[in-house]
Design a protein around this motif. Structure first.
Motif, PDB file in Angstrom:
ATOM      1  N   ARG A 179       0.747  -1.363  -0.058  1.00  0.00           N
ATOM      2  CA  ARG A 179      -0.174   0.021   0.016  1.00  0.00           C
ATOM      3  C   ARG A 179       0.946   1.218  -0.150  1.00  0.00           C
ATOM      4  O   ARG A 179       1.246   1.753   0.991  1.00  0.00           O
ATOM      5  N   ARG A 200      -0.755   7.906 -10.483  1.00  0.00           N
ATOM      6  CA  ARG A 200      -2.138   7.324 -10.819  1.00  0.00           C
ATOM      7  C   ARG A 200      -1.852   6.159 -11.759  1.00  0.00           C
ATOM      8  O   ARG A 200      -2.508   5.000 -11.728  1.00  0.00           O
ATOM      9  N   SER A 201      -1.031   6.158 -12.859  1.00  0.00           N
ATOM     10  CA  SER A 201      -0.950   5.205 -13.881  1.00  0.00           C
ATOM     11  C   SER A 201      -0.467   4.053 -13.500  1.00  0.00           C
ATOM     12  O   SER A 201      -0.737   2.874 -13.673  1.00  0.00           O
ATOM     13  N   GLY A 203      -0.553   2.587 -10.534  1.00  0.00           N
ATOM     14  CA  GLY A 203      -1.534   2.081  -9.558  1.00  0.00           C
ATOM     15  C   GLY A 203      -2.608   1.286 -10.257  1.00  0.00           C
ATOM     16  O   GLY A 203      -2.868   0.363 -10.138  1.00  0.00           O
ATOM     17  N   LEU A 204      -2.944   1.988 -11.396  1.00  0.00           N
ATOM     18  CA  LEU A 204      -4.140   1.303 -12.416  1.00  0.00           C
ATOM     19  C   LEU A 204      -3.061   0.160 -12.947  1.00  0.00           C
ATOM     20  O   LEU A 204      -3.863  -0.804 -13.213  1.00  0.00           O
ATOM     21  N   GLY A 207      -3.077  -2.589 -10.249  1.00  0.00           N
ATOM     22  CA  GLY A 207      -4.059  -2.996  -9.519  1.00  0.00           C
ATOM     23  C   GLY A 207      -3.951  -2.291  -8.149  1.00  0.00           C
ATOM     24  O   GLY A 207      -4.570  -3.373  -7.259  1.00  0.00           O
ATOM     25  N   VAL A 208      -3.223  -1.548  -7.808  1.00  0.00           N
ATOM     26  CA  VAL A 208      -2.981  -1.096  -6.408  1.00  0.00           C
ATOM     27  C   VAL A 208      -3.256   0.442  -6.371  1.00  0.00           C
ATOM     28  O   VAL A 208      -2.792   1.131  -7.197  1.00  0.00           O
ATOM     29  N   GLU A 209      -3.851   0.708  -5.294  1.00  0.00           N
ATOM     30  CA  GLU A 209      -4.424   2.028  -4.942  1.00  0.00           C
ATOM     31  C   GLU A 209      -3.290   2.734  -4.309  1.00  0.00           C
ATOM     32  O   GLU A 209      -3.097   2.331  -3.119  1.00  0.00           O
ATOM     33  N   VAL A 210      -2.745   3.476  -4.965  1.00  0.00           N
ATOM     34  CA  VAL A 210      -1.396   4.561  -4.491  1.00  0.00           C
ATOM     35  C   VAL A 210      -2.151   5.626  -3.713  1.00  0.00           C
ATOM     36  O   VAL A 210      -3.014   6.273  -4.230  1.00  0.00           O
ATOM     37  N   ALA A 211      -1.808   5.999  -2.623  1.00  0.00           N
ATOM     38  CA  ALA A 211      -2.260   7.088  -1.657  1.00  0.00           C
ATOM     39  C   ALA A 211      -1.449   8.291  -2.136  1.00  0.00           C
ATOM     40  O   ALA A 211      -0.451   8.368  -1.582  1.00  0.00           O
ATOM     41  N   ASP A 235      -4.774   6.278   7.311  1.00  0.00           N
ATOM     42  CA  ASP A 235      -4.665   5.218   6.676  1.00  0.00           C
ATOM     43  C   ASP A 235      -3.630   4.308   6.848  1.00  0.00           C
ATOM     44  O   ASP A 235      -2.584   4.177   6.491  1.00  0.00           O
TER      45      ASP A 235
END
Length: 386
Positions: A179, A200-201, A203-204, A207-211, A235
């Protein structure tokens, strides 16, 4: 027609434009449309036109100096000071003095009368001084591309900033992070824009949500600490923080210490590469701090972020990997030393000045783009050997 007989007028007639337009298009000055400039250059190359450097110097007396425009925040950042020293050193090798321009800038015409060319480093699309500098009528080299509208061509020296952040995200993931968070810079420079987009790219793609948190372009350690504390409190599953601004990493480390997070490990602390005292990569329950790899004693659980009583043994909370997008004294001298991208600022400044010198000496075209290499320096903050 040989190159000795081809003149500006010949090129102008073949391209269907005026002689002054040909001159502006080939020198990268004036207001010439992109399509017209490309056509003029193509015709000049086809005819074999070669500029008369001696005549050009006679038409425009050399000032023997070039200008350097840095971001307004540059004076307190180690990165830009090293960059400036590198640029000055390289310009002097060609007998040119370097004039540091005021951050607010000045009218392009006044600047053009004082310098032979300009270096504009990390230009912001929102900086009102930059358009005038780019249209000053002298050759311009930007350190990173200018993302705003520009009337004329400029050369550039660029880093692959998307690749450098990708390397950091890949590295902390390989070290066990699941994470990651990025403290990305605000603003409209190419560097800041690339880092936010890449977070952002990446993470997409994985498949990981970058905070993603936005901090000032030149965030201080205190600002980075405040943002990191808020992030980790809201978080607690975040197990890696990558901070962008130069010199801000110590603030991230202070926040981690205050919250009982062991830097250089992931999971429950004490290990690297994904080991976790709670098992399976699952963070502990919010509000608990465990011993490194050991469940807490009944009745002795401290609230997250609360320092232990004097004389007691500090318990290690979930581990945290820390990395930075800009290397420097703050990252190298931190405890633990922080993994960072070495942008080689002195060499970058030299590269920018060298390109401008080459353009002034007709060794390079006025819209040349050169690339500058970076390296990833892995250290103890990500569980890597220094």
């Amino acid at each position: 027609m040989t190159s000795r007989t081809v003149t500006l007028l010949d090129v102008a007639r073949a391209a269907g434009v005026s002689k002054s337009t040909v001159s502006d298009a080939l020198q990268g000055s004036g207001r010439v449309a992109e399509a017209t400039r490309d056509r003029v250059r193509a015709v000049a190359e086809e005819l074999g036109y070669r500029p008369n450097s001696a005549a050009r110097r006679l038409r425009r007396a050399s000032t023997g100096a070039v200008g350097l425009h840095l971001p307004a925040t540059a004076t307190r950042l180690d990165y830009y000071m090293n960059l400036a020293f590198g640029a000055v050193e390289r310009a002097q090798e060609d007998g040119l003095d370097m004039v540091l321009l005021a951050p607010s800038g000045a009218a392009g015409g006044r600047i053009a009368s004082r310098v032979d060319g300009l270096l504009v480093i990390d230009p912001e699309a929102g900086d009102s001084a930059v358009p005038g500098l780019l249209d000053a009528g002298v050759p311009v080299v930007t350190g990173e591309r200018y993302l705003g509208p520009s009337a004329g061509p400029s050369a550039a020296v660029v880093c692959d900033n998307a690749a450098s952040l990708t390397a950091l995200l890949d590295h902390v993931t390989e070290r066990g992070a699941r994470r990651p968070a990025v403290l990305a810079p605000s603003g409209s420079s190419a560097w800041a824009t690339a880092l936010r987009a890449t977070a952002r790219s990446w993470g997409l793609a994985h498949g990981v949500e970058v905070a993603l948190r936005t901090v000032p372009f030149a965030a201080t350690p205190a600002e980075a600490e405040e943002t990191t504390r808020a992030l980790l409190t809201a978080d607690p599953a975040v197990d890696a923080v990558i901070c962008a601004p130069d010199g801000s990493a110590p603030g991230v480390l202070r926040a981690a210490t205050a919250l009982g997070r062991e830097v250089g490990t992931v999971g429950g602390g004490g290990g690297t590469g994904g080991s976790n005292g709670t098992g399976g990569g699952t963070p502990p329950e919010p509000g608990t701090i465990t011993r490194s790899g050991t469940p807490p004693e009944p009745g002795t659980i401290a609230q997250s972020g609360t320092p232990p009583e004097p004389g007691t043994i500090a318990r290690s909370g979930p581990g945290l990997l820390v990395a930075a997008c800009v290397d420097g004294p703050a990252t190298r001298g931190a405890e633990p030393p922080v993994t960072a991208v070495d942008l080689r600022p002195a060499a970058y400044g030299r590269a920018c000045a060298e390109l401008l010198c080459d353009i002034l000496a007709d060794r390079a075209a006025p819209d040349t783009v050169r690339r500058h290499a970076w390296s990833l320096e892995t250290r103890a903050s990500t569980g890597s050997p220094g």
